[in-house]
Motif scaffolding. Structure first.
Motif, PDB file in Angstrom:
ATOM      1  N   MET A  13       0.733  -1.116   0.148  1.00  0.00           N
ATOM      2  CA  MET A  13      -0.060   0.148   0.022  1.00  0.00           C
ATOM      3  C   MET A  13       1.104   1.193  -0.044  1.00  0.00           C
ATOM      4  O   MET A  13       1.827   1.410   0.851  1.00  0.00           O
ATOM      5  N   ASP A  14       0.600   2.330  -1.080  1.00  0.00           N
ATOM      6  CA  ASP A  14       1.463   3.474  -0.939  1.00  0.00           C
ATOM      7  C   ASP A  14       1.158   4.376   0.421  1.00  0.00           C
ATOM      8  O   ASP A  14       0.027   4.355   0.704  1.00  0.00           O
ATOM      9  N   THR A  15       1.990   4.976   0.777  1.00  0.00           N
ATOM     10  CA  THR A  15       1.939   5.815   2.042  1.00  0.00           C
ATOM     11  C   THR A  15       2.254   7.186   1.976  1.00  0.00           C
ATOM     12  O   THR A  15       3.187   7.496   0.848  1.00  0.00           O
ATOM     13  N   TYR A  16       1.607   8.329   2.191  1.00  0.00           N
ATOM     14  CA  TYR A  16       1.793   9.601   2.057  1.00  0.00           C
ATOM     15  C   TYR A  16       1.747  10.284   3.244  1.00  0.00           C
ATOM     16  O   TYR A  16       1.165   9.599   4.364  1.00  0.00           O
ATOM     17  N   ASP A  17       2.005  11.575   3.427  1.00  0.00           N
ATOM     18  CA  ASP A  17       1.976  12.367   4.667  1.00  0.00           C
ATOM     19  C   ASP A  17       0.459  12.801   4.603  1.00  0.00           C
ATOM     20  O   ASP A  17      -0.127  12.786   5.651  1.00  0.00           O
ATOM     21  N   VAL A  18      -0.177  13.134   3.641  1.00  0.00           N
ATOM     22  CA  VAL A  18      -1.518  13.611   3.647  1.00  0.00           C
ATOM     23  C   VAL A  18      -2.203  13.023   2.051  1.00  0.00           C
ATOM     24  O   VAL A  18      -1.875  13.251   1.274  1.00  0.00           O
ATOM     25  N   ALA A  19      -3.401  12.607   2.604  1.00  0.00           N
ATOM     26  CA  ALA A  19      -4.057  12.182   1.300  1.00  0.00           C
ATOM     27  C   ALA A  19      -5.360  13.154   1.213  1.00  0.00           C
ATOM     28  O   ALA A  19      -6.155  13.720   2.222  1.00  0.00           O
ATOM     29  N   ILE A  20      -5.472  13.877   0.202  1.00  0.00           N
ATOM     30  CA  ILE A  20      -6.443  14.833  -0.102  1.00  0.00           C
ATOM     31  C   ILE A  20      -7.684  14.270  -0.837  1.00  0.00           C
ATOM     32  O   ILE A  20      -7.435  13.651  -2.046  1.00  0.00           O
ATOM     33  N   VAL A  21      -8.954  14.377  -0.485  1.00  0.00           N
ATOM     34  CA  VAL A  21      -9.903  13.657  -1.265  1.00  0.00           C
ATOM     35  C   VAL A  21     -10.599  14.883  -2.023  1.00  0.00           C
ATOM     36  O   VAL A  21     -11.209  15.784  -1.457  1.00  0.00           O
ATOM     37  N   GLY A  22     -10.562  14.859  -3.273  1.00  0.00           N
ATOM     38  CA  GLY A  22     -11.265  16.015  -4.209  1.00  0.00           C
ATOM     39  C   GLY A  22     -10.218  16.815  -4.692  1.00  0.00           C
ATOM     40  O   GLY A  22      -9.463  17.075  -3.904  1.00  0.00           O
ATOM     41  N   TYR A  23     -10.332  17.051  -5.856  1.00  0.00           N
ATOM     42  CA  TYR A  23      -9.391  17.889  -6.702  1.00  0.00           C
ATOM     43  C   TYR A  23      -9.864  18.951  -7.447  1.00  0.00           C
ATOM     44  O   TYR A  23      -9.821  19.002  -8.620  1.00  0.00           O
ATOM     45  N   TYR A  83       6.057  17.817   1.326  1.00  0.00           N
ATOM     46  CA  TYR A  83       5.505  16.337   1.837  1.00  0.00           C
ATOM     47  C   TYR A  83       4.973  15.515   0.729  1.00  0.00           C
ATOM     48  O   TYR A  83       4.429  16.103  -0.507  1.00  0.00           O
ATOM     49  N   ARG A  84       4.870  14.414   1.040  1.00  0.00           N
ATOM     50  CA  ARG A  84       4.131  13.534   0.166  1.00  0.00           C
ATOM     51  C   ARG A  84       2.746  13.368   0.057  1.00  0.00           C
ATOM     52  O   ARG A  84       2.118  13.397   1.327  1.00  0.00           O
ATOM     53  N   VAL A  85       2.188  13.831  -0.915  1.00  0.00           N
ATOM     54  CA  VAL A  85       0.569  14.109  -1.111  1.00  0.00           C
ATOM     55  C   VAL A  85       0.017  13.117  -2.004  1.00  0.00           C
ATOM     56  O   VAL A  85       0.524  12.989  -3.231  1.00  0.00           O
ATOM     57  N   ALA A  86      -1.044  12.514  -1.842  1.00  0.00           N
ATOM     58  CA  ALA A  86      -1.947  11.853  -2.767  1.00  0.00           C
ATOM     59  C   ALA A  86      -3.390  12.654  -2.742  1.00  0.00           C
ATOM     60  O   ALA A  86      -3.795  12.734  -1.839  1.00  0.00           O
ATOM     61  N   ALA A  87      -3.849  13.088  -4.185  1.00  0.00           N
ATOM     62  CA  ALA A  87      -4.890  13.667  -4.274  1.00  0.00           C
ATOM     63  C   ALA A  87      -5.882  12.629  -5.223  1.00  0.00           C
ATOM     64  O   ALA A  87      -5.301  12.503  -6.573  1.00  0.00           O
ATOM     65  N   LEU A  88      -7.046  12.282  -4.642  1.00  0.00           N
ATOM     66  CA  LEU A  88      -7.490  11.252  -5.016  1.00  0.00           C
ATOM     67  C   LEU A  88      -9.006  11.997  -5.535  1.00  0.00           C
ATOM     68  O   LEU A  88      -9.705  12.784  -4.879  1.00  0.00           O
ATOM     69  N   GLU A  89      -9.208  11.931  -6.969  1.00  0.00           N
ATOM     70  CA  GLU A  89     -10.143  12.483  -7.507  1.00  0.00           C
ATOM     71  C   GLU A  89     -11.295  11.457  -8.187  1.00  0.00           C
ATOM     72  O   GLU A  89     -10.647  10.690  -8.993  1.00  0.00           O
ATOM     73  N   ARG A  90     -12.562  11.472  -7.981  1.00  0.00           N
ATOM     74  CA  ARG A  90     -13.522  10.392  -8.546  1.00  0.00           C
ATOM     75  C   ARG A  90     -13.384  10.663  -9.988  1.00  0.00           C
ATOM     76  O   ARG A  90     -13.554   9.579 -11.028  1.00  0.00           O
ATOM     77  N   PHE A  91     -13.407  11.845 -10.554  1.00  0.00           N
ATOM     78  CA  PHE A  91     -13.769  12.249 -12.067  1.00  0.00           C
ATOM     79  C   PHE A  91     -12.394  11.860 -12.924  1.00  0.00           C
ATOM     80  O   PHE A  91     -11.229  12.433 -12.480  1.00  0.00           O
ATOM     81  N   PRO A  92     -12.446  11.564 -14.028  1.00  0.00           N
ATOM     82  CA  PRO A  92     -11.220  11.295 -14.801  1.00  0.00           C
ATOM     83  C   PRO A  92     -10.614  12.654 -15.417  1.00  0.00           C
ATOM     84  O   PRO A  92      -9.561  12.751 -15.637  1.00  0.00           O
ATOM     85  N   ALA A  93     -11.664  13.803 -15.363  1.00  0.00           N
ATOM     86  CA  ALA A  93     -11.109  15.116 -15.827  1.00  0.00           C
ATOM     87  C   ALA A  93     -11.665  15.957 -15.226  1.00  0.00           C
ATOM     88  O   ALA A  93     -12.563  15.991 -14.352  1.00  0.00           O
ATOM     89  N   ALA A  94     -11.239  17.375 -15.560  1.00  0.00           N
ATOM     90  CA  ALA A  94     -11.793  18.511 -14.741  1.00  0.00           C
ATOM     91  C   ALA A  94     -13.453  18.625 -14.789  1.00  0.00           C
ATOM     92  O   ALA A  94     -14.078  18.418 -15.776  1.00  0.00           O
ATOM     93  N   TYR A  95     -13.904  19.419 -13.920  1.00  0.00           N
ATOM     94  CA  TYR A  95     -15.343  19.256 -13.752  1.00  0.00           C
ATOM     95  C   TYR A  95     -15.637  20.686 -14.731  1.00  0.00           C
ATOM     96  O   TYR A  95     -15.276  21.766 -14.557  1.00  0.00           O
ATOM     97  N   PRO A  96     -16.625  20.347 -15.698  1.00  0.00           N
ATOM     98  CA  PRO A  96     -16.506  21.527 -16.868  1.00  0.00           C
ATOM     99  C   PRO A  96     -17.474  22.506 -16.702  1.00  0.00           C
ATOM    100  O   PRO A  96     -17.654  23.607 -17.236  1.00  0.00           O
ATOM    101  N   LEU A  97     -18.705  22.333 -15.586  1.00  0.00           N
ATOM    102  CA  LEU A  97     -19.683  23.187 -15.464  1.00  0.00           C
ATOM    103  C   LEU A  97     -19.375  24.545 -14.960  1.00  0.00           C
ATOM    104  O   LEU A  97     -18.215  24.512 -14.015  1.00  0.00           O
ATOM    105  N   PRO A  98     -20.051  25.863 -15.366  1.00  0.00           N
ATOM    106  CA  PRO A  98     -19.652  27.116 -14.887  1.00  0.00           C
ATOM    107  C   PRO A  98     -20.061  27.253 -13.239  1.00  0.00           C
ATOM    108  O   PRO A  98     -20.966  26.613 -12.896  1.00  0.00           O
ATOM    109  N   ARG A  99     -19.213  27.801 -12.744  1.00  0.00           N
ATOM    110  CA  ARG A  99     -19.190  27.899 -11.091  1.00  0.00           C
ATOM    111  C   ARG A  99     -18.698  29.377 -10.913  1.00  0.00           C
ATOM    112  O   ARG A  99     -19.069  30.514 -11.578  1.00  0.00           O
ATOM    113  N   ALA A 100     -17.631  29.306 -10.100  1.00  0.00           N
ATOM    114  CA  ALA A 100     -17.072  30.563  -9.467  1.00  0.00           C
ATOM    115  C   ALA A 100     -16.602  31.454 -10.677  1.00  0.00           C
ATOM    116  O   ALA A 100     -15.945  31.035 -11.727  1.00  0.00           O
ATOM    117  N   VAL A 101     -16.698  32.765 -10.694  1.00  0.00           N
ATOM    118  CA  VAL A 101     -16.010  33.873 -11.778  1.00  0.00           C
ATOM    119  C   VAL A 101     -15.350  34.761 -10.886  1.00  0.00           C
ATOM    120  O   VAL A 101     -14.619  35.671 -11.467  1.00  0.00           O
TER     121      VAL A 101
END
Ligand SMILES: Cc1cc2nc3c(=O)[nH]c(=O)nc-3n(C[C@H](O)[C@H](O)[C@H](O)COP(=O)(O)OP(=O)(O)OC[C@H]3O[C@@H](n4cnc5c(N)ncnc54)[C@H](O)[C@@H]3O)c2cc1C
Length: 535
Positions: A1-11, A27-45
């Motif tokens: 199992m890979d080990t990290y200092d911090v796992a970030i859930v959501g990218y 720091y060793r960081v793993a960022a885990l994201e459920r989607f294969p690509a960036a979220y494309p919908l309009p939000r913050a401006v």
């Protein structure tokens, strides 16, 4: 199992910024994201000067990177008859030196942040991982994720000393950690349109609210090359009908937009919400961003609040990771951030209550009151106090502790520029007078934090050379205050010295430099006691 200092859930933007801030610290960081690509919908401006300074710290700059468009005009509210109800001055720069308001397109900002994450050798971005489980023990957390790209691949497990849930409004991390929320509701649906005009279009002012009960509407820039329209759903209106390209073009027609002169990049209907977590930490699990709070977008502050969260959390995680065995510093994260974020939730709701008025009689009463206040400012409600952090790693009984510090231009060591560019980041004692030698305890605090003491002076001189001459006469100056903004700020605070944290917030403002020692000694007592471990 890979080990990290911090796992970030959501990218999303919040997970991305935290990835960079921790990667910069090695720091060793793993960022885990459920989607294969960036979220494309309009939000913050919209982002403000403080966020522009945070982005400066990850080398994303509105004075260089065309993804951010500084705004230099009024933000106006008008009624259906075109009468001004409110004018907010968004011209010029704010206390952090960057523009008070800036516009961008969230997918583009996320692309820029992602590029900077990729430059961090210790950060792994693991896309296509839907986090489903967290198992916490004394030494760390085991994170379980299903593989969303290929369910046949089964599950992946990673191990980390801390997990931060940056996994948005429906946070799985928050749910698993059992962190309760206060939900005050703000049940209005709005259609959001991101438009790309293909011919020059001018709007006067460029950012405004049409407070027309027949269709409350927001008209603002949408980042370089884009415009944003937001239309409120009327009572009883069918959301499916509203959220269609045909309806979008129908609503845009009075604004002069047609498929011939503009492209409809995206449309989406959102139900706005207003809520915050009552607790932001459960042992080694923490939450940030939309996972911890949601607000209607009328102040343009939802993402901004999330980026502030991780700017607060990053230096505390750094301390917790270096002082193995004593991570009480993390207890201050939620209590500090909660009142600050509630300030913006309440502000957003107040604005929303003015804008989201579909009843003609109510709108008329509102207009009368606001026009009266425009004509006679004594009738206007007093401006809110500046947002401030709640109790935490802050001097007690200090009126300025927990407010944002300023950034201005300085000359230092033969260089001229913005403080962060020229001097760097971290803990600082900035003073207008020479600070007396520190006691062993106070010095130990500075050593543990890598803090620096710098005198600032030569205020308001015509140029840096002049300033240096002027300053030399008074005190041995480390930093020349090119624009005199530090001088004004120290005057406002009635302070001779200020202790500033790595997230730019004031730890203590001291009217006498003799008190710096006591402030640093008190700070030392608030920090981890265990011996430091180098990473
Ligand atoms: C219409 C609208 C306008 C807005 N305007 C503004 C504005 O002008 N200014 C502003 O500051 N804010 C604004 N906001 C708010 C802003 O968009 C959000 O606050 C911001 O996107 C939150 O970022 P985040 O990273 O916390 O969450 P998100 O952007 O939601 O990212 C969360 C990420 O976590 C991932 N995820 C979720 N669950 C899991 C799981 N189980 N496993 C792995 N990954 C997971 C998601 O796929 C997603 O990528 C607006 C919002 C809306 C809806």
């Amino acid at each position: 199992m890979d080990t990290y200092d911090v796992a970030i859930v959501g990218y999303g933007p919040v997970g991305q910024l935290l990835s960079i801030l921790l990667g910069q610290r090695g720091y060793r960081v793993a960022a885990l994201e459920r989607f294969p690509a960036a979220y494309p919908l309009p939000r913050a401006v919209h982002l403000d000067h403080e966020i522009a300074r945070i982005l400066q710290s990850v080398d994303l700059r509105s004075d260089r990177d065309p993804v951010i468009e500084p705004y230099d005009d009024w933000y106006e509210w008008r009624n259906a008859a075109g009468k001004t109800l409110l004018k907010v001055d968004w011209r010029g720069v704010g206390p952090s030196w960057w523009h008070t308001s800036n516009f961008f397109s969230q997918p583009e900002l996320e692309r820029e942040l992602d590029l900077r994450v990729q430059k961090q050798p210790s950060v792994s971005v693991l896309r296509g991982r839907n986090v489903t489980g967290l198992q916490q023990d004394l030494n760390g957390v085991t994170v379980t994720a299903s593989m969303t790209n290929d369910p046949d691949e089964g599950e992946q497990r990673v191990r980390a000393r801390y997990v931060v849930g940056c996994d948005g409004a429906n946070s799985v991390v928050r749910g698993i950690a059992g962190l309760p929320m206060t939900d005050v509701g703000f049940p209005f649906d709005w259609l959001i349109l991101d438009m790309i005009p293909n011919e020059p279009m001018r709007f006067e002012p460029p950012a405004w609210q049409l407070c027309d009960p027949a269709r409350p509407t927001t008209i603002v820039p949408g980042g370089p090359g884009r415009r944003r329209w937001e239309f409120m759903a009327l009572p009883g209106e069918d959301i499916q009908d509203l959220n269609s390209a045909d309806k979008a073009w129908e609503l845009l027609q009075p604004w002069g937009l047609t498929p011939d002169n503009a492209a409809l990049e995206r449309h989406a209907v959102y139900r706005f919400q207003a809520r915050w977590a009552n607790q932001w930490r459960q042992g080694r699990i923490l939450i940030a961003g939309d996972a911890a709070h949601l607000m209607p977008p009328f102040a343009g502050q939802g993402m901004c609040a999330g980026l502030r969260d991780v700017n607060n959390l990053a230096w505390k995680l750094d301390l917790a990771l270096r002082h193995q065995g004593d991570d009480r510093v993390l207890d201050s994260y939620g209590p500090e951030r909660t009142p600050h974020v509630r300030h913006f939730i309440e502000l957003s709701m107040q604005l929303g209550r003015v804008i989201c008025v579909p009843d003609a009689a109510d709108a008329e009463a509102r207009d009368e009151a606001m026009i009266a206040a425009m004509n006679d400012p004594s009738l206007a409600p007093p401006p809110p106090d500046p947002p401030r952090l709640g109790p935490g790693i802050l001097a007690v009984d200090d009126a300025a502790a927990g407010v944002l510090s300023i950034q201005s231009r300085v000359a230092h060591d033969g260089r001229e520029g913005l403080f962060d560019d020229v001097v760097g980041h971290g803990w600082f004692v900035l003073s207008t007078k020479s600070v007396p030698p520190l006691s062993a305890q106070a010095q130990a605090t500075m050593d543990r934090l890598g803090g620096r003491t710098l005198t600032v002076g030569g205020f308001g001189a015509a140029d840096a050379a002049d300033a240096a001459d002027a300053a030399d006469a008074d005190v041995d100056v480390d930093l020349v205050d090119i624009d005199g903004r530090y001088a004004s700020w120290f005057d406002e605070l009635k302070a001779d010295a200020v202790v500033i944290r790595p997230d730019f917030y004031v730890y203590a403002a001291l009217s006498d430099v003799e008190d710096v020692d006591a402030a640093l000694t008190a700070l030392g007592r608030q920090l981890p006691a265990a011996p430091m471990v180098t990473t």
